[in-house]
Design a protein around this motif. Structure first.
Motif, PDB file in Angstrom:
ATOM      1  N   LEU A   1      34.262  46.673  37.186  1.00  0.00           N
ATOM      2  CA  LEU A   1      33.567  47.000  35.938  1.00  0.00           C
ATOM      3  C   LEU A   1      34.561  47.290  34.813  1.00  0.00           C
ATOM      4  N   ALA A   2      35.651  47.940  35.183  1.00  0.00           N
ATOM      5  CA  ALA A   2      36.563  48.410  34.139  1.00  0.00           C
ATOM      6  C   ALA A   2      37.567  47.351  33.710  1.00  0.00           C
TER       7      ALA A   2
ATOM      8  N   VAL B   1      28.692  51.010  33.358  1.00  0.00           N
ATOM      9  CA  VAL B   1      29.107  52.393  33.617  1.00  0.00           C
ATOM     10  C   VAL B   1      28.189  53.371  32.894  1.00  0.00           C
TER      11      VAL B   1
ATOM     12  N   ARG C   1      43.078  63.659  37.491  1.00  0.00           N
ATOM     13  CA  ARG C   1      42.839  62.294  37.039  1.00  0.00           C
ATOM     14  C   ARG C   1      43.972  61.805  36.163  1.00  0.00           C
TER      15      ARG C   1
ATOM     16  N   ALA D   1      44.508  47.312  32.285  1.00  0.00           N
ATOM     17  CA  ALA D   1      43.744  48.547  32.290  1.00  0.00           C
ATOM     18  C   ALA D   1      44.657  49.744  32.458  1.00  0.00           C
ATOM     19  N   SER D   2      44.354  50.784  31.768  1.00  0.00           N
ATOM     20  CA  SER D   2      45.133  51.991  31.936  1.00  0.00           C
ATOM     21  C   SER D   2      44.198  53.175  31.958  1.00  0.00           C
ATOM     22  N   THR D   3      43.023  52.927  32.430  1.00  0.00           N
ATOM     23  CA  THR D   3      42.044  53.997  32.421  1.00  0.00           C
ATOM     24  C   THR D   3      42.357  55.036  33.483  1.00  0.00           C
ATOM     25  N   ALA D   4      41.899  56.218  33.226  1.00  0.00           N
ATOM     26  CA  ALA D   4      42.123  57.286  34.184  1.00  0.00           C
ATOM     27  C   ALA D   4      40.880  57.549  35.017  1.00  0.00           C
ATOM     28  N   TRP D   5      40.057  56.564  35.075  1.00  0.00           N
ATOM     29  CA  TRP D   5      38.871  56.704  35.916  1.00  0.00           C
ATOM     30  C   TRP D   5      39.306  56.987  37.344  1.00  0.00           C
ATOM     31  N   PRO D   6      38.608  57.911  38.010  1.00  0.00           N
ATOM     32  CA  PRO D   6      39.078  58.322  39.325  1.00  0.00           C
ATOM     33  C   PRO D   6      39.066  57.182  40.326  1.00  0.00           C
TER      34      PRO D   6
ATOM     35  N   VAL E   1      41.262  52.545  38.473  1.00  0.00           N
ATOM     36  CA  VAL E   1      41.502  51.290  37.788  1.00  0.00           C
ATOM     37  C   VAL E   1      42.933  51.374  37.328  1.00  0.00           C
TER      38      VAL E   1
ATOM     39  N   ARG F   1      33.656  62.476  39.805  1.00  0.00           N
ATOM     40  CA  ARG F   1      34.833  62.610  38.965  1.00  0.00           C
ATOM     41  C   ARG F   1      35.766  63.705  39.462  1.00  0.00           C
TER      42      ARG F   1
END
Lengths: 131, 697
Positions: free
Chosen positions: B216-217, B194, B280, B133-138, B141, B274
């Motif tokens: 989830l991510a 989500v 982020r 994962a490389s998401t920028a979700w706060p 993840v 967020r």
């Protein structure tokens, strides 16, 4: 009035598939433009002000997540649906958190795409997926 | 209602991606790739995966998926590619290519499971579907580390804690516990959850969720989502809102007495608001997507202006439509000639002026389309490289392929038609031409064999040469085989020049003969190669030196289909001779022709010109007497000059070249046929091959 759609995907193949699904949905959608990368998508969005954007995530130049953020800066009410491949959960989660309304997963099926779109676009007519 | 040709589009776009991949992998073997290039590699695999899945080619999609995951790790620095990694990826790319070929041929797809398994084995975190994962979700993840060893929770918490204090759970609205089951088998259930959370947020404030966003991510979500929401919407109403969302199988909403009611699972944590985008981004640590500061100077600062220009500067057109366009222009050119003839305008008249303008426009149009059809040779190089790799690997030889002049462009159809012959030639070189490693050492050659493909422009033609540093061919041995096989008489065989003797390998059937005796070490399918080259309006010349190597030279017209030709009368028919093949025309006086070594020659300037009567050659009577004077077309074969005598030169005209149908295509002296203004058919004479035929007869 059909819903005006901008289709964004770097693969013409994928764009054709989505277009095919939408134009065969009983006149509910009209493809007003296409873009093959995020930057183009932003420019086309400004120009065409579509009611719906189908947005690929992984694209050259500018990816779909950044493009989504930029488009939402232009119009916070923009309706953007991400087009994702399997195994991209994290990117889809990021896109949704960036403000995309929903997502559809490749491989697309007509029924599935129309169902998702109908639910986020109240004007698109509910539950009347094309045969 | 349109019904696009998805399969055709799929095949051509998949090939583009595979070739893009192959080119990058080839570069990676030579030197380290830039991050952008690795991302492009990733993107190619990703696109192939999606397209193959869409077309229901699961084997292909699965293989591309494995590549994608490995490339993802490579791009993010989680794995460092070794030569073995690159080799494996190259094999995977080759396999994808074979799969596309099989799809195009409507045959069964070769599997890629073994390669897939090997690729998966190189991924340090074989967690099924989820790329790192490389998401920028706060919620953070994060990196692979944040997932490993149960540290996910703390890593996830860190970023947010500083940025945004925990949302205070003092919302006065009633608390509702929303319990949602995602439909089993729904794609990306975590992402679906989500989306549901976002929808719920429209109706209240999300206070707690379970499982965590991190789960989830990262693709480890089981499908059951519980949310505590502060909302003034009635539970029933909220239930029907949530229940109506895509992929929601069941939904239950009930008042939550206290926050603790919803905290049964240890994995729970508070839903985070967020954070601002810049924050982020820096937390995510994803280059390219993250560095907001760098953006001012980055590509994006050039902004929409560039995007718009790109949006309209290129379009994609099916090659078939280009062919139609070219055909149409060919007909237009013929129409112009017909018009000219029908009107026969006085020079300087208004009609002449209009015709001239019309002609210029048509010519410009033709040139434009011809140029549009041109593709650089580099576009087929990956396939050739793949062929060399395959064959060398299979035959256990070490071969370097060097391709030069790849920027030289040829008509798309010519390029496509040349792929097969080039693969034939490469196969011959690797299989028969290049010696085995021990043999090379013995004769003092480098262990690695070398094949060179060279392209150059020469006047109006493109010269394509393929050479190897193998054992070469012996013209004397070829002559002997031809005699033994009763293909030639001894006398005739001895009269062949070395160059002509080498051409013996292009006689159908000869190659098999030489193969069994294994004298030439070459020859499989050379007849096919020669025929194809001729069909494209080119010639094949073979040069070889025993022990040193072999070189095949092909000259090809860069563009096809419409050409200017001299229309000539001979032997009672009309023949077309391409202008590009002729250096000059002149009147021959019979008394200037002399006999010399069984040939009729004349002196023209410093050249000794051999005179060949077209009618005589075609009718089999080469020695037929010449008239007092006759026109001739001058051309060269190698260094020798020839004059092709005809009864009359009718004029120089553009002709649309039509390929000859079987069995006429077997006659090398003809390069095709043209339909003339009056509907007559003229065979297009290829002077070079005609000369060879005449000399061998």
């Amino acid at each position: 009035m059909p819903i005006r759609v901008l289709v964004v995907d770097d693969a013409m193949f994928m764009r054709s598939m989505i277009k095919d699904i939408l134009v065969n949905a009983g006149g509910r959608y009209e493809i007003v433009g296409e873009a093959s990368n995020g930057r183009e998508a932003i420019a086309r969005f400004r120009e065409l002000n579509p009611q719906l954007v189908t947005m690929d995530i992984v694209m050259p130049q500018l990816d779909g997540i950044e493009a989504t953020r930029e488009i939402l800066k232009v119009d916070p009410a923009a309706v953007i649906v991400m087009c994702s491949a399997m195994g991209q959960e994290a990117l889809v989660v990021e896109s949704i958190s960036a403000g995309a309304k929903d997502f559809i997963v490749k491989p697309f099926t007509s029924e599935r795409v129309l169902q998702v779109l109908a639910k986020i676009l109240p004007g698109a007519g509910r539950g009347s997926a094309a045969p | 209602m349109e019904s696009p040709d998805f399969l055709g589009l799929f095949i051509s776009e998949a090939r583009e991606h595979i070739e893009g991949q192959a080119a990058l992998l080839a570069r990676a073997r030579a030197s380290a790739l830039e991050r952008e290039e690795i991302h492009d590699l990733f993107r190619h695999a990703h696109s192939i995966k999606g397209m193959a899945a869409a077309m229901s080619f699961p084997r292909m999609s699965a293989l591309a998926h494995a590549m994608e995951d490995l490339l993802h790790l490579w791009r993010d620095g989680a794995v460092t590619p070794t030569p073995e990694t690159l080799e494996l990826l190259t094999r995977a790319s080759d396999r994808l290519s074979a799969q596309v070929d099989a799809i195009a041929a409507h045959s069964d797809l070769p599997g890629g499971e073994e390669i897939e398994r090997q690729i998966r084995a190189l991924c340090p975190d074989p967690m099924g579907d989820a790329p790192v994962a490389s998401t920028a979700w706060p919620g953070g993840v994060g990196s692979p580390e944040s997932r490993a060893g149960g540290r996910g929770e703390s890593a996830a918490g860190q970023g947010e804690a500083g940025a945004n204090p925990m949302p205070t759970p003092d919302d006065p609205r009633p608390r509702l516990l929303v319990d949602i089951a995602i439909r089993p088998g729904a794609p990306l259930p975590g992402a679906r959850a989500v989306v549901i959370l976002k929808r719920l947020e429209e109706h209240g404030r999300v206070l707690e969720i379970s499982p965590s966003l991190h789960v989830l991510a990262t693709g480890h979500f089981s499908g059951r989502l519980r949310v505590v929401l502060a909302s003034s919407v009635a539970p029933d109403r909220l239930g029907s809102i949530a229940g109506d969302l895509p992929d929601v199988a069941a939904c239950h909403v009930a008042p939550a007495a206290s926050p603790d009611d919803a905290t049964a699972e240890d994995d729970r944590r508070l839903m985070q608001r967020r954070a601002p985008p810049d924050r982020r981004a820096s937390e995510a640590g994803v280059p390219g997507r993250a560095n907001e500061e760098g953006r001012g100077a980055g590509p994006e600062s050039t902004g929409e202006g560039v995007g718009r220009a790109e949006a309209i500067s290129t379009i994609r057109v099916a090659t078939e439509r280009m062919d139609h366009l070219l055909d149409g222009i060919g007909e237009l050119i013929l129409d112009r000639e017909r018009l000219k003839r029908a009107l026969a305008p006085e020079p300087g008249s208004r009609e002449a002026e209009i015709l001239e303008g019309f002609g210029r426009t048509v010519d410009a149009l033709r040139d434009e389309v011809m140029t549009m059809r041109l593709l650089p040779f580099s576009s087929i190089v990956p396939r050739l490289e793949r062929a060399v790799r395959d064959l060398a690997g299979r035959l256990g030889k070490d071969v370097d392929l060097d391709v030069r002049g790849t920027e030289v462009s040829l008509d798309r159809s010519t390029l496509e038609e040349m792929i097969d012959p080039l693969q034939h030639i490469l196969r011959n070189s690797i299989d028969h031409g290049l010696e085995a490693v021990e043999e090379r050492r013995t004769v003092g050659k480098p262990a690695r064999g070398r094949i060179e493909i060279e392209l150059s422009r020469r006047d109006e033609r493109v010269c394509l040469a393929v050479s190897d540093d193998g054992r070469g061919m012996d013209p004397q041995a070829l002559r002997r085989v031809a005699v033994e096989r009763r293909m030639l008489s001894r006398e005739l065989a001895m009269r062949l020049s070395d160059e002509e003797a080498l051409m013996l390998v292009t006689i159908p059937g000869f190659s098999t003969a030489t193969r069994t005796t294994d004298i030439s070490g070459r020859g499989v399918g050379m007849d096919v190669v020669r025929m194809r080259v001729q069909k494209l309006g080119g010639h094949l010349i073979i040069r070889s030196q025993v022990g040193v190597g072999t070189r095949l030279e092909m000259d090809l017209p860069p563009t096809v289909t419409v050409t200017r030709a001299f229309l000539c009368r001979a032997a009672g028919g009309i023949f077309a001779v391409p202008v590009s093949a002729v250096q000059a025309t002149f009147q021959v006086r019979r008394d200037s022709v002399q006999a010399s070594q069984g040939e009729r020659v004349l002196r023209r300037g410093d050249d000794l010109v051999t005179v060949l009567p077209l009618g005589g050659i075609l009718s089999g009577d080469r020695a037929a007497p010449f008239p007092d004077t006759f026109p001739a077309l001058v051309y060269h074969v190698g260094h020798r000059a020839y004059a092709l005598g005809v009864d009359e030169i009718l004029g120089e005209e553009p002709i649309v070249v039509k390929p000859l149908r079987h069995p006429l295509e077997l006659l090398p002296q003809y390069a095709g046929a043209a339909i003339l203004n009056d509907g007559q058919i003229a065979l297009i004479v290829d002077p070079v091959n005609l000369t060879r035929t005449a000399r061998q007869a």
